[in-house]
Design an enzyme around this catalytic site. Sequence first.
Site, PDB file in Angstrom:
ATOM      1  N   LEU A   1     -23.581  24.173  49.105  1.00 51.95           N
ATOM      2  CA  LEU A   1     -23.926  24.912  50.323  1.00 51.95           C
ATOM      3  C   LEU A   1     -22.687  25.144  51.178  1.00 51.95           C
ATOM      4  O   LEU A   1     -21.793  24.292  51.246  1.00 51.95           O
ATOM      5  CB  LEU A   1     -24.976  24.127  51.110  1.00 51.95           C
ATOM      6  CG  LEU A   1     -26.289  23.935  50.337  1.00 51.95           C
ATOM      7  CD1 LEU A   1     -27.141  22.845  50.967  1.00 51.95           C
ATOM      8  CD2 LEU A   1     -27.056  25.254  50.258  1.00 51.95           C
TER       9      LEU A   1
ATOM     10  N   ASN B   1     -30.667  14.948  51.215  1.00 52.56           N
ATOM     11  CA  ASN B   1     -30.492  15.235  49.785  1.00 52.56           C
ATOM     12  C   ASN B   1     -30.695  13.939  49.006  1.00 52.56           C
ATOM     13  O   ASN B   1     -30.493  12.846  49.540  1.00 52.56           O
ATOM     14  CB  ASN B   1     -29.071  15.750  49.534  1.00 52.56           C
ATOM     15  CG  ASN B   1     -28.824  16.083  48.073  1.00 52.56           C
ATOM     16  OD1 ASN B   1     -29.664  16.710  47.416  1.00 52.56           O
ATOM     17  ND2 ASN B   1     -27.684  15.651  47.536  1.00 52.56           N
TER      18      ASN B   1
ATOM     19  N   HIS C   1     -29.261  12.166  45.468  1.00 52.76           N
ATOM     20  CA  HIS C   1     -28.209  12.321  44.456  1.00 52.76           C
ATOM     21  C   HIS C   1     -28.347  11.177  43.460  1.00 52.76           C
ATOM     22  O   HIS C   1     -28.507  10.020  43.861  1.00 52.76           O
ATOM     23  CB  HIS C   1     -26.839  12.284  45.133  1.00 52.76           C
ATOM     24  CG  HIS C   1     -25.712  12.458  44.166  1.00 52.76           C
ATOM     25  ND1 HIS C   1     -25.363  13.686  43.639  1.00 52.76           N
ATOM     26  CD2 HIS C   1     -24.880  11.560  43.600  1.00 52.76           C
ATOM     27  CE1 HIS C   1     -24.359  13.529  42.809  1.00 52.76           C
ATOM     28  NE2 HIS C   1     -24.045  12.242  42.748  1.00 52.76           N
TER      29      HIS C   1
ATOM     30  N   GLU D   1     -19.017  18.036  53.236  1.00 51.22           N
ATOM     31  CA  GLU D   1     -18.370  17.490  52.038  1.00 51.22           C
ATOM     32  C   GLU D   1     -19.448  17.112  51.020  1.00 51.22           C
ATOM     33  O   GLU D   1     -20.358  16.313  51.333  1.00 51.22           O
ATOM     34  CB  GLU D   1     -17.530  16.255  52.405  1.00 51.22           C
ATOM     35  CG  GLU D   1     -16.617  15.842  51.277  1.00 51.22           C
ATOM     36  CD  GLU D   1     -15.746  14.630  51.633  1.00 51.22           C
ATOM     37  OE1 GLU D   1     -15.048  14.141  50.739  1.00 51.22           O
ATOM     38  OE2 GLU D   1     -15.796  14.189  52.789  1.00 51.22           O
TER      39      GLU D   1
ATOM     40  N   ASP E   1     -21.952  15.635  48.595  1.00 50.96           N
ATOM     41  CA  ASP E   1     -22.415  14.281  48.241  1.00 50.96           C
ATOM     42  C   ASP E   1     -21.711  13.177  49.030  1.00 50.96           C
ATOM     43  O   ASP E   1     -21.417  12.107  48.498  1.00 50.96           O
ATOM     44  CB  ASP E   1     -22.237  14.037  46.724  1.00 50.96           C
ATOM     45  CG  ASP E   1     -23.032  15.034  45.884  1.00 50.96           C
ATOM     46  OD1 ASP E   1     -24.067  15.504  46.354  1.00 50.96           O
ATOM     47  OD2 ASP E   1     -22.583  15.345  44.759  1.00 50.96           O
TER      48      ASP E   1
ATOM     49  N   GLU F   1     -36.042   7.086  42.305  1.00 48.15           N
ATOM     50  CA  GLU F   1     -35.915   8.228  43.222  1.00 48.15           C
ATOM     51  C   GLU F   1     -37.261   8.530  43.871  1.00 48.15           C
ATOM     52  O   GLU F   1     -37.345   8.838  45.058  1.00 48.15           O
ATOM     53  CB  GLU F   1     -35.422   9.475  42.475  1.00 48.15           C
ATOM     54  CG  GLU F   1     -33.995   9.369  41.969  1.00 48.15           C
ATOM     55  CD  GLU F   1     -33.493  10.687  41.397  1.00 48.15           C
ATOM     56  OE1 GLU F   1     -33.813  11.763  41.935  1.00 48.15           O
ATOM     57  OE2 GLU F   1     -32.753  10.656  40.387  1.00 48.15           O
TER      58      GLU F   1
HETATM   59  C1  GAR Z   1     -33.020  14.396  40.359  1.00 53.03           C
HETATM   60  O1  GAR Z   1     -32.625  13.390  39.479  1.00 53.03           O
HETATM   61  C2  GAR Z   1     -32.047  14.501  41.511  1.00 53.03           C
HETATM   62  O2  GAR Z   1     -31.508  13.276  41.896  1.00 53.03           O
HETATM   63  C3  GAR Z   1     -30.979  15.386  40.919  1.00 53.03           C
HETATM   64  O3  GAR Z   1     -31.668  16.338  40.151  1.00 53.03           O
HETATM   65  C4  GAR Z   1     -32.899  15.777  39.704  1.00 53.03           C
HETATM   66  C5  GAR Z   1     -34.000  16.709  40.134  1.00 53.03           C
HETATM   67  O4  GAR Z   1     -35.226  16.310  39.584  1.00 53.03           O
HETATM   68  N1  GAR Z   1     -30.212  16.014  41.947  1.00 53.03           N
HETATM   69  C6  GAR Z   1     -28.925  16.325  41.793  1.00 53.03           C
HETATM   70  O5  GAR Z   1     -28.312  16.135  40.780  1.00 53.03           O
HETATM   71  C7  GAR Z   1     -28.294  16.949  43.029  1.00 53.03           C
HETATM   72  N2  GAR Z   1     -26.897  17.077  42.849  1.00 53.03           N
HETATM   73  P1  GAR Z   1     -36.580  16.880  40.175  1.00 53.03           P
HETATM   74  O6  GAR Z   1     -36.430  18.407  40.223  1.00 53.03           O
HETATM   75  O7  GAR Z   1     -37.619  16.465  39.189  1.00 53.03           O
HETATM   76  O8  GAR Z   1     -36.789  16.299  41.543  1.00 53.03           O
END
Ligand code: GAR
Length: 206
Positions: free
Chosen positions: A93, A107, A109, A143, A145, A174
Amino acid sequence: MKNIVILISGRGSNMQAIVRAARSEQWPCRIAAVISNRADAEGLQFAAQHGIPAEVVVSKSFATRDAFDAALQSVIDRFEPDLIVLAGFMRILTPKFVEHYAGRMLNIHPSLLPSFPGLATHRQALAAGVKVHGATVHFVTAELDHGPIVAQAVVPVLPADNEQSLAERILVEEHKIYPQAVKWFVEGRLSIDNGVVRIADEPQLV
Ligand code: GAR
């Protein structure tokens, strides 16, 4: 009642975890919209099935990052959001866009930040030989992440792990920490003090 706009690019399993928790626990918020930068994002179907307005702003059709971010911002702002939740939103972004949502954009990560920002985090973790890995929910700053950390989950890295097994083990976590972090925000319990997130205690009944 806080308005939440969730941005996705694909599967949307974190978005689903947040929507389910918000509804079943009756958080004082409304999931105002789910917005994808890809028309084929699987998560759009979940949004439609659950009565959440779903919008698509196709990033590929814009010549510049600035033009895409400006279009995205105008769609987001129609929903008067208190919080923007990036849930697998795979776009870098622009600083202008990030500044517009300063203090109200989260977010997730898939690494223990500040280790392994960027892409292929599980490959990076395996190559580094770390014995624990995980996921981080953070406020978004210009910046990539690097914003103030709200929540983290840790998993062991096992000898037989590969990128997929690590991704699966972390995704389970997550789905716990992202709803928790969003709930804290909705409850007004998060503040940022010198770049460090403080989480106020839950109000006690006396
Ligand atoms: C998740 O593991 C999230 O942490 C990662 O993408 C996946 C999305 O899964 N995000 C990144 O890598 C951001 N840089 P989801 O669409 O099933 O939530």
